[in-house]
Design a protein around this motif. Structure first.
Motif, mmCIF file in Angstrom:
data_model
loop_
_atom_site.group_PDB
_atom_site.id
_atom_site.type_symbol
_atom_site.label_atom_id
_atom_site.label_comp_id
_atom_site.label_asym_id
_atom_site.label_seq_id
_atom_site.Cartn_x
_atom_site.Cartn_y
_atom_site.Cartn_z
ATOM 1 N N ASP A 90 -30.505 2.320 7.373
ATOM 2 C CA ASP A 90 -29.873 3.625 7.225
ATOM 3 C C ASP A 90 -30.466 4.229 5.966
ATOM 4 O O ASP A 90 -30.991 3.501 5.096
ATOM 5 N N HIS A 192 -25.995 11.443 16.280
ATOM 6 C CA HIS A 192 -25.573 10.465 17.268
ATOM 7 C C HIS A 192 -25.402 11.257 18.544
ATOM 8 O O HIS A 192 -24.512 12.115 18.609
ATOM 9 N N ASP A 270 -25.998 3.073 19.201
ATOM 10 C CA ASP A 270 -25.304 2.892 17.933
ATOM 11 C C ASP A 270 -24.736 1.472 17.909
ATOM 12 O O ASP A 270 -24.627 0.816 18.955
ATOM 13 N N GLU A 471 -17.836 7.650 6.716
ATOM 14 C CA GLU A 471 -17.868 7.198 8.102
ATOM 15 C C GLU A 471 -16.564 6.463 8.415
ATOM 16 O O GLU A 471 -15.916 5.919 7.515
HETATM 17 C C1 BGC Z 1 -23.274 4.223 12.456
HETATM 18 C C2 BGC Z 1 -24.745 4.609 12.536
HETATM 19 C C3 BGC Z 1 -25.561 3.639 11.725
HETATM 20 C C4 BGC Z 1 -25.305 2.226 12.226
HETATM 21 C C5 BGC Z 1 -26.109 1.173 11.498
HETATM 22 C C6 BGC Z 1 -23.029 2.770 12.742
HETATM 23 O O1 BGC Z 1 -21.750 2.415 12.324
HETATM 24 O O2 BGC Z 1 -22.532 5.046 13.328
HETATM 25 O O3 BGC Z 1 -24.922 5.914 12.088
HETATM 26 O O4 BGC Z 1 -26.913 3.984 11.789
HETATM 27 O O5 BGC Z 1 -23.936 1.942 12.065
HETATM 28 O O6 BGC Z 1 -25.638 0.964 10.227
#
Ligand code: BGC
Length: 730
Positions: A90, A192, A270, A471
């Motif tokens: 990421d 996403h 994802d 998140e």
């Molecule tokens: C997130 C993604 C992220 C992935 C890997 C997921 O929880 O929604 O955006 O790239 O984790 O860390």
């Protein structure tokens, strides 16, 4: 027979995927190379390419030893064929780390929403090229961003990662971020896909939306970003759409993305978004990611068995692998192997790039009596709250970039992921101290009465208000948390020369707005963000950010006054009805309903003034060519963001007007410059689901030059002939 003629099988699969858009297109060099490699691979080798594992310990399960520490993912390579492993990180604002003891410390760009607020595609490219370089030097060859989910839901905890509410602005800015990352031979993953516009219930919620409305809103943002950025990969989303999970959604993956848009790259899931083997494989998922986040290793042994049994044609598996290899070849990943060389990262240079981005993304929302820039003669400035004496805030979750020098404020926010709440070192207060002769008086803002005392009698008061978003969690409402509204009200009562500097990931409401003199939106400003804030407050640079998202007056102006799923237990299944607003997202909804927002999309003040003249518009290139002049009519240099909105005379659109294009101009005092803006034809069209085509109706169109969605300056009309074009064309 299963293994015979893989080349021919793959060619058939490719042709099927491209039936509408690119059936005639000959395979490009990277596709030819990919096909040749696939033809040399065993079934097990192919399976290995489509099965990705998490790069960090998860629920006691260890990652593959070859994965980079605390990373997002790893996919093994095939040495005998010269195919490199894929090392995944990421994401959109820098090289992130999963939580643990060995976090990487890297440069953080300002939040994606801040970069969008620059309205400067060149800066989006430059910042992303910088983080892509850090990714490569850190040993990664796949970066899991640009992120372009539309800010349909202002309470979305991840809006800080995205690029706002308008498909044209969001798509162009994210497209440039993708190009920037990939300029380092690092694959960028747009995400996403699609409609993952809120975190609450994200794993199972079901989005209801009419396809045509989606093509003119969320999907248009992806389409524009993909055609501009050409990302190697697309990440399908957690949520369901029309009852079907994003990662097994034949309509979105096979039809819209691969057929209509002619997408050549691969779809990765994802982390934890896969729910099946055969349906997902047939619907267009090309790589399972982040196992063991999913309940089962669907694309490992189960996929092999499905291929052997003929439930998934081997041609489909070949297509999956070929798409991955296409991305690795087309973007130079295969020919430029990565190696960890982090000693070579030029952090000082990278911090300057991030700072430039932050400076242009800061939005001056209110400036009564020209309280800003700070007067050079100020004797005492009160600085209150937000740990402004220590550092600047960043957004949480998988995008978290850990700062060099460690966290400026320890033990804030949740201890477990998506925490911690990370403040980056580099305090705005110290940056101001370096620039000002005034005495700076600090108060932490924890008690309103004490803060008001410090504020009283100061020449100016700066209240740093914060809202941590992350998140996995949405904000329950748009109010500043932790009693900060009351703090600001008390301080403003003690001293009306109060300026509120906001570090938030999404809009907030401002019940105190009439009591304060100034409001500055600094988002999460990244590495050197304190410096960027001080430079804007002191007027060393103009305030030139403009809002990429509407700031509502109150939640009752939104299509969903209450966030769906807020009161339901985790992992509930519920519908989110985007048919309420359809394509009328953000300012379009406000226009449609006649709501007056707190601050409109596109709004942002400057320290100088601009005069716009000579607006002309003519039908050209299937769209509209617009020209106008901008004069810096003020006394100092500054940056203007003239915006072009288009409107169809008569009915037929989802909303009264749409952003059709814009310019960003740096002008010295007295300088005048001409702009030419080509209006994207899709912003003049309606998507017709029955024919699967865009249609521009013949008739009169208004072209408005404006400084914000609610601030038109000049209008002309132009007549367009009828025109229609394919779903993937423009
Ligand atoms: C997130 C993604 C992220 C992935 C890997 C997921 O929880 O929604 O955006 O790239 O984790 O860390």
């Amino acid at each position: 027979m299963q293994h015979a003629l893989p080349n021919a099988r793959w060619a058939i699969a490719l042709a099927a995927a491209c039936a509408v858009q690119c059936a005639q297109a000959a395979p490009d060099a990277a596709q030819q190379r990919a096909a040749k490699l696939v033809s040399q691979m065993t079934l097990d080798e192919k399976i290995g390419m489509v099965f990705g594992q998490f790069g960090t310990e998860f629920q006691g399960k260890q990652p593959p030893t070859e994965a980079l520490v605390q990373s997002a993912g790893y996919i093994k390579g095939i040495e005998r064929l010269g195919i490199t492993p894929q090392w995944l990180t990421d994401a959109g604002i820098g090289v992130a780390s999963q939580p643990g003891k060995q976090t990487r410390e890297r440069t953080s760009l300002p939040a994606g929403i801040a970069t969008a607020a620059t309205w400067n595609p060149a800066l989006a490219f430059k910042g992303a090229a910088m983080i892509g370089k850090e990714a490569r030097l850190s040993g990664f060859n796949v970066m899991l961003g640009g992120s372009v989910n539309l800010a349909r839901e202002p309470r979305n905890g991840r809006n800080f990662e995205y690029t706002g509410e308008d498909p044209l602005l969001a798509g162009i800015m994210a497209g440039e971020q993708i190009r920037g990352v990939q300029s380092n031979h690092v694959i960028s993953t747009i995400k996403h896909y699609a409609y993952n516009d809120q975190e609450t219930g994200r794993n199972h919620l079901n989005v209801k939306i009419d396809d045509a409305a989606g093509r003119m809103s969320d999907l248009l943002a992806f389409q524009i970003a993909i055609e501009r950025g050409n990302p190697g990969s697309v990440m399908c989303s957690y949520n369901r759409i029309g009852g079907v999970y994003g990662c097994e959604n034949d309509h979105l993956l096979n039809k819209v993305l691969k057929r209509d848009w002619g997408y050549k790259g691969y779809v990765m899931s994802d982390w934890g978004a896969v729910h099946s083997t055969i349906p997902a494989a047939l619907a267009g998922l090309d790589q399972q990611s982040g196992y063991p986040f999913d309940k089962s290793p669907y694309f490992d042994g189960a996929l092999k068995e499905a291929v052997q049994n003929g439930h998934v044609p081997e041609g489909r598996l070949d297509d999956m692998v070929a798409r991955i290899l296409w991305a690795m070849s087309a973007h130079g990943v295969m020919d430029n192997p990565v190696k960890v060389r982090d000693k070579e990262i030029d952090y000082a240079d990278h911090a300057r790039i991030s700072q430039e981005d932050a400076e242009e993304g800061i939005v001056l929302l209110k400036n009564a009596g020209n309280v800003l820039p700070l007067a050079p003669g100020s004797r005492r400035i009160a600085i209150i709250g937000g740990h402004a004496n220590k550092g600047v805030l960043s957004g949480g979750g998988s995008a978290q970039v850990y700062p060099r020098g460690g966290m400026a404020v320890p033990n804030e926010g949740p201890a477990a992921w998506p925490g911690p709440m990370v403040y980056l070192p580099g305090s705005p207060m110290q940056a101001l101290a370096r620039r000002s002769k005034a005495k700076l008086d600090w108060h932490d803002g924890k008690d309103a009465a004490g803060a008001a005392k410090v504020a009283a009698g100061a020449d100016v008061v700066l209240v740093f208000a914060t809202q941590w978003t992350s998140e996995a969690n949405d904000v329950p409402n748009l109010s500043l948390p932790n009693g900060q509204d009351a703090l600001i009200a008390a301080v403003a009562k003690a001293n009306p020369r109060t300026v509120v500097v906001l570090q938030t990931g999404t809009p907030v409401t401002m019940p105190w707005v009439d009591q304060v003199a100034g409001v500055v939106q600094a988002w999460y400003p990244g590495t050197n963000g304190g410096e960027a804030i001080a430079r804007v407050l002191s007027g060393e640079v103009d305030a030139s950010g403009r809002l990429p998202q509407t700031f509502p007056l109150a939640e009752n102006q939104l299509p969903r006054p209450r966030l769906d799923g807020l009161d339901l237990p985790k992992d509930s299944r519920f519908d989110v009805d985007y048919d309420v607003e359809g394509a009328a997202v953000g300012y379009k909804w406000f226009d449609l309903k006649g709501h007056k927002p707190l601050f409109a999309f596109g709004h942002g003040l400057s320290y100088t003034s601009f005069t716009y003249t000579n607006l002309k518009a003519e039908a050209a290139d299937g769209g509209i060519q617009v020209s106008f002049d901008t004069l810096n009519s003020g006394a100092r240099a500054g940056k203007a963001v003239p915006q072009v909105y288009v409107s169809k005379v008569g009915a037929g659109w989802e909303a009264p007007k749409r952003l059709g294009g814009w310019d960003k101009l740096a002008l010295n005092a007295g300088e005048r410059r001409a702009s030419k803006v080509a209006v994207d034809p899709r912003t003049l069209a309606v998507f017709d689901a029955a024919s699967n085509r865009w249609k521009i109706a013949a008739g009169e169109y208004r072209v408005m030059l404006a400084t914000a969605a609610d601030a038109p300056v000049q209008t002309v009309t132009v007549r367009l002939p009828a025109r229609e074009f394919a779903a993937g064309a423009r």
